[in-house]
Design a protein around this motif. Structure first.
Motif, short mmCIF file in Angstrom:
data_model
loop_
_atom_site.label_atom_id
_atom_site.label_comp_id
_atom_site.label_asym_id
_atom_site.label_seq_id
_atom_site.Cartn_x
_atom_site.Cartn_y
_atom_site.Cartn_z
N THR A 16 0.83 -1.20 0.00
CA THR A 16 0.00 0.00 0.00
C THR A 16 0.87 1.25 0.00
OG1 THR A 16 -0.16 -0.07 2.39
CG2 THR A 16 -1.94 -1.13 1.16
N ASP A 37 -6.30 7.50 7.83
CA ASP A 37 -7.57 8.21 7.61
C ASP A 37 -7.85 8.50 6.14
OD1 ASP A 37 -5.46 9.99 7.78
OD2 ASP A 37 -6.61 11.57 8.71
N GLY A 38 -7.10 7.84 5.23
CA GLY A 38 -7.46 7.88 3.81
C GLY A 38 -6.90 9.02 3.00
N LYS A 58 -11.77 10.46 0.77
CA LYS A 58 -11.07 9.40 1.49
C LYS A 58 -10.64 8.35 0.46
CE LYS A 58 -11.66 5.79 4.92
NZ LYS A 58 -12.59 5.14 5.83
N SER A 60 -9.38 4.56 -0.13
CA SER A 60 -9.36 3.24 0.52
C SER A 60 -9.03 2.20 -0.54
CB SER A 60 -10.71 2.94 1.17
OG SER A 60 -11.73 2.91 0.21
N ASN A 61 -8.83 0.99 -0.10
CA ASN A 61 -8.51 -0.13 -1.00
C ASN A 61 -7.33 0.20 -1.93
OD1 ASN A 61 -10.77 -1.60 0.02
ND2 ASN A 61 -12.07 -0.38 -1.30
N MET A 80 -7.42 1.93 -6.43
CA MET A 80 -7.90 2.60 -5.22
C MET A 80 -9.37 2.95 -5.38
SD MET A 80 -6.32 6.45 -5.58
CE MET A 80 -4.88 6.04 -6.53
N THR A 81 -10.02 3.16 -4.26
CA THR A 81 -11.38 3.67 -4.23
C THR A 81 -11.31 5.06 -3.62
OG1 THR A 81 -12.28 1.45 -3.96
CG2 THR A 81 -13.73 3.29 -3.38
N GLU A 83 -13.64 8.16 -2.24
CA GLU A 83 -14.99 8.39 -1.74
C GLU A 83 -15.12 9.81 -1.20
OE1 GLU A 83 -17.44 6.73 2.16
OE2 GLU A 83 -15.78 5.57 1.33
N LYS A 85 -16.28 12.46 1.31
CA LYS A 85 -16.63 12.43 2.74
C LYS A 85 -17.89 13.27 2.94
CE LYS A 85 -11.99 11.97 4.70
NZ LYS A 85 -10.99 12.64 5.54
N SER A 96 -18.74 7.39 -4.58
CA SER A 96 -17.54 6.58 -4.48
C SER A 96 -17.19 6.09 -5.88
CB SER A 96 -17.82 5.38 -3.56
OG SER A 96 -16.72 4.52 -3.53
N LYS A 98 -14.23 3.57 -7.99
CA LYS A 98 -13.06 2.71 -8.02
C LYS A 98 -12.21 3.11 -9.23
CE LYS A 98 -11.21 -1.80 -8.01
NZ LYS A 98 -11.15 -3.11 -8.36
#
Length: 107
Positions: A16, A37-38, A58, A60-61, A80-81, A83, A85, A96, A98
């Motif tokens: 990551t 925290d993204g 944010k 994630s993934n 990555m995703t 999103e 907030k 969101s 991807k």
């Protein structure tokens, strides 16, 4: 063939973060990572990490896959995703996406 000006170093089985060894000493190493925290960040050399994404999204993934074959050119898949907030609580603002891309060293 031309030798790559940087090398790629992955951390862990499902990395990551990525560290790039740069020819420019001031930018060596250049590290991309995602905080707990993204926040997607870049850190160049001894400088402090700098956020690439705003505090309104944010990440994630976040996943890096080394697709480099037997050739000399590094090839990295980035997933990555991202999103939004949504602090309003209004479901109309939920979003969101991807994202997936592949990058390689230009030689």
């Amino acid at each position: 063939g031309t030798v790559s000006p940087w090398t790629v170093r992955f951390y862990g089985q499902r990395p990551t973060s990525i560290s790039l060894s740069m020819a420019d000493v001031a930018k060596n190493p250049t590290i991309f990572d995602v905080t707990a925290d993204g926040i997607l960040r870049i850190k160049e050399g001894t400088g402090a990490p700098v956020a690439i994404t705003s505090d309104e999204v944010k990440v994630s993934n976040f996943k890096l896959t080394n697709l480099t074959g037997t050739g000399a050119r590094e090839n990295i898949k980035v997933e990555m995703t991202v999103e939004y907030k949504n602090t309003s609580g209004d479901v109309h603002y939920n979003y969101s996406k991807k994202l997936e891309t592949t990058v390689s060293v230009r030689q």
